[in-house]
Design a protein around this motif. Sequence first.
Motif, PDB file in Angstrom:
ATOM      1  N   GLU A 125      25.068 103.236   0.805  1.00 51.81           N
ATOM      2  CA  GLU A 125      24.744 102.426   1.967  1.00 51.81           C
ATOM      3  C   GLU A 125      25.998 101.747   2.505  1.00 51.81           C
ATOM      4  N   CYS A 126      26.046 101.558   3.807  1.00 50.70           N
ATOM      5  CA  CYS A 126      27.210 100.967   4.462  1.00 50.70           C
ATOM      6  C   CYS A 126      26.787  99.840   5.390  1.00 50.70           C
ATOM      7  N   PRO A 127      27.744  98.953   5.748  1.00 44.74           N
ATOM      8  CA  PRO A 127      27.431  97.873   6.681  1.00 44.74           C
ATOM      9  C   PRO A 127      27.036  98.420   8.045  1.00 44.74           C
ATOM     10  N   ALA A 128      26.536  97.549   8.909  1.00 48.92           N
ATOM     11  CA  ALA A 128      26.190  97.942  10.272  1.00 48.92           C
ATOM     12  C   ALA A 128      27.433  98.500  10.971  1.00 48.92           C
ATOM     13  N   GLU A 129      27.262  99.569  11.733  1.00 48.96           N
ATOM     14  CA  GLU A 129      28.340 100.201  12.501  1.00 48.96           C
ATOM     15  C   GLU A 129      29.374 100.901  11.612  1.00 48.96           C
ATOM     16  N   PHE A 130      29.009 101.164  10.351  1.00 51.57           N
ATOM     17  CA  PHE A 130      29.831 101.957   9.440  1.00 51.57           C
ATOM     18  C   PHE A 130      28.972 103.120   8.949  1.00 51.57           C
ATOM     19  N   SER A 131      29.595 104.207   8.536  1.00 50.36           N
ATOM     20  CA  SER A 131      28.859 105.310   7.930  1.00 50.36           C
ATOM     21  C   SER A 131      29.653 105.873   6.761  1.00 50.36           C
ATOM     22  N   CYS A 132      28.951 106.500   5.821  1.00 51.83           N
ATOM     23  CA  CYS A 132      29.563 107.015   4.598  1.00 51.83           C
ATOM     24  C   CYS A 132      30.250 108.348   4.896  1.00 51.83           C
ATOM     25  N   LYS A 133      31.585 108.382   4.759  1.00 49.76           N
ATOM     26  CA  LYS A 133      32.361 109.583   5.059  1.00 49.76           C
ATOM     27  C   LYS A 133      33.345 109.880   3.934  1.00 49.76           C
ATOM     28  N   SER A 134      33.840 111.092   3.919  1.00 52.25           N
ATOM     29  CA  SER A 134      34.854 111.477   2.949  1.00 52.25           C
ATOM     30  C   SER A 134      36.129 110.677   3.191  1.00 52.25           C
ATOM     31  N   THR A 135      36.792 110.266   2.116  1.00 45.30           N
ATOM     32  CA  THR A 135      38.058 109.533   2.268  1.00 45.30           C
ATOM     33  C   THR A 135      39.113 110.384   2.968  1.00 45.30           C
ATOM     34  N   ASP A 136      38.952 111.709   2.925  1.00 41.76           N
ATOM     35  CA  ASP A 136      39.917 112.611   3.563  1.00 41.76           C
ATOM     36  C   ASP A 136      39.773 112.634   5.079  1.00 41.76           C
ATOM     37  N   THR A 137      38.618 112.229   5.592  1.00 44.72           N
ATOM     38  CA  THR A 137      38.381 112.299   7.042  1.00 44.72           C
ATOM     39  C   THR A 137      38.260 110.930   7.697  1.00 44.72           C
ATOM     40  N   CYS A 138      38.461 109.866   6.913  1.00 43.60           N
ATOM     41  CA  CYS A 138      38.347 108.508   7.453  1.00 43.60           C
ATOM     42  C   CYS A 138      39.740 107.969   7.802  1.00 43.60           C
ATOM     43  N   ASP A 139      40.067 107.936   9.095  1.00 40.43           N
ATOM     44  CA  ASP A 139      41.380 107.446   9.546  1.00 40.43           C
ATOM     45  C   ASP A 139      41.584 105.981   9.175  1.00 40.43           C
ATOM     46  N   SER A 140      40.515 105.206   9.203  1.00 34.32           N
ATOM     47  CA  SER A 140      40.604 103.784   8.870  1.00 34.32           C
ATOM     48  C   SER A 140      41.067 103.578   7.433  1.00 34.32           C
ATOM     49  N   PHE A 141      40.574 104.439   6.540  1.00 39.45           N
ATOM     50  CA  PHE A 141      40.953 104.375   5.134  1.00 39.45           C
ATOM     51  C   PHE A 141      42.419 104.768   4.948  1.00 39.45           C
ATOM     52  N   ALA A 142      42.849 105.814   5.642  1.00 38.65           N
ATOM     53  CA  ALA A 142      44.236 106.275   5.542  1.00 38.65           C
ATOM     54  C   ALA A 142      45.201 105.177   6.000  1.00 38.65           C
ATOM     55  N   LYS A 143      44.858 104.497   7.094  1.00 37.20           N
ATOM     56  CA  LYS A 143      45.713 103.423   7.586  1.00 37.20           C
ATOM     57  C   LYS A 143      45.756 102.258   6.604  1.00 37.20           C
ATOM     58  N   ALA A 144      44.607 101.948   6.018  1.00 35.61           N
ATOM     59  CA  ALA A 144      44.547 100.836   5.059  1.00 35.61           C
ATOM     60  C   ALA A 144      45.404 101.139   3.831  1.00 35.61           C
ATOM     61  N   LYS A 145      45.349 102.379   3.344  1.00 33.33           N
ATOM     62  CA  LYS A 145      46.152 102.767   2.180  1.00 33.33           C
ATOM     63  C   LYS A 145      47.641 102.606   2.472  1.00 33.33           C
ATOM     64  N   LYS A 146      48.054 103.018   3.655  1.00 27.64           N
ATOM     65  CA  LYS A 146      49.457 102.914   4.040  1.00 27.64           C
ATOM     66  C   LYS A 146      49.886 101.454   4.112  1.00 27.64           C
ATOM     67  N   GLU A 147      49.032 100.616   4.695  1.00 30.09           N
ATOM     68  CA  GLU A 147      49.358  99.190   4.820  1.00 30.09           C
ATOM     69  C   GLU A 147      49.420  98.514   3.453  1.00 30.09           C
ATOM     70  N   LEU A 148      48.525  98.911   2.551  1.00 27.09           N
ATOM     71  CA  LEU A 148      48.531  98.329   1.205  1.00 27.09           C
ATOM     72  C   LEU A 148      49.833  98.634   0.469  1.00 27.09           C
ATOM     73  N   LEU A 149      50.355  99.832   0.665  1.00 28.00           N
ATOM     74  CA  LEU A 149      51.628 100.197   0.043  1.00 28.00           C
ATOM     75  C   LEU A 149      52.767  99.351   0.598  1.00 28.00           C
ATOM     76  N   GLU A 150      52.696  99.036   1.897  1.00 31.71           N
ATOM     77  CA  GLU A 150      53.754  98.257   2.548  1.00 31.71           C
ATOM     78  C   GLU A 150      53.739  96.795   2.130  1.00 31.71           C
ATOM     79  N   ILE A 151      52.577  96.300   1.700  1.00 22.67           N
ATOM     80  CA  ILE A 151      52.489  94.892   1.283  1.00 22.67           C
ATOM     81  C   ILE A 151      52.231  94.775  -0.216  1.00 22.67           C
TER      82      ILE A 151
END
Length: 287
Positions: free
Chosen positions: A127-153
């Motif tokens: 289950e996901c919050p409102a306006e979110f849906s369950c997707k593969s980590t390989d196809t979620c651009d939001s996740f890819a950006k978050a991973k990159k930002e986490l490495l930078e900080i």
Amino acid sequence: MKVLILLFCQTVLVVCQYKQREACLLEGQVFYKQSGESGECRNLLERGPCGRGHQLVLGEGYEGVCRKIPSCEGEEVKIVNIKHGAVCSCILGKVGIHGKCQTIFSNGLCASGEILLPANYGLSDGECPAEFSCKSTDTCDSFAKAKKELLEISEDLKLSSHIQSLYCDTNESMICCPNGPNASKSLISPEMIVNSFKVSSKTQCLPNPCNPGVSWPWMQEGKSTCVKMSAEVRYCSGVVIKNGTTLECHDDPSEEDDFFALAPITNQKCGRRKIWSPYHQRCVRIF
């Protein structure tokens, strides 16, 4: 050399403030900064530094501003709203239908034998919050950006934990990903952190998807499940809560428990979307 040092200091200041703003939101608070001060986390929907009749809400840049707060009636409470500062909404565990707050996970206004469930309830998928849906980590651009930002900080612990809370499968190969125009925004941006706290108001009346007479539908840590229930839950007019391993009906809305709890926000063990209020001496809904 002086110019380089100045640019470095400014960059460090921006990064620190960036992290502090997100850290405040993850604690159910808001970063508030007065002129000449360094700023700190403050409780949302409390007067704090504001004048009479005003409280701290989320403003532009997802930082704290003082706004006039509406007066709510009946079973409604004030919750954070980006556009209006704060609005009145049903307590957690209820949803507004036809002008009344109806109890979720109970018969409510459904036909006999049916249960009022969140529209995203399902025993097969995460289950996901409102306006979110369950997707593969390989196809979620939001996740890819978050991973990159986490490495930078340097893998900030609170932000990393927030990402962990959005996985929608046990293997961590699927994640709750923003839909529509937000699909390309980082999961750890202030906007997406706030959006991840939003509760969907969509519901549906369904027959018991569990083993009738033995178990009852519930959502624990954002996941659909089946648990034992006490008899009064079926026609509960208060709030359905989980006490140990059994669902119960609480008639006093002021004592709402960890409905949809994902992780404690404070050492007072409030559920996700709530925070401990020293003024009320209890957990209060803020999202």
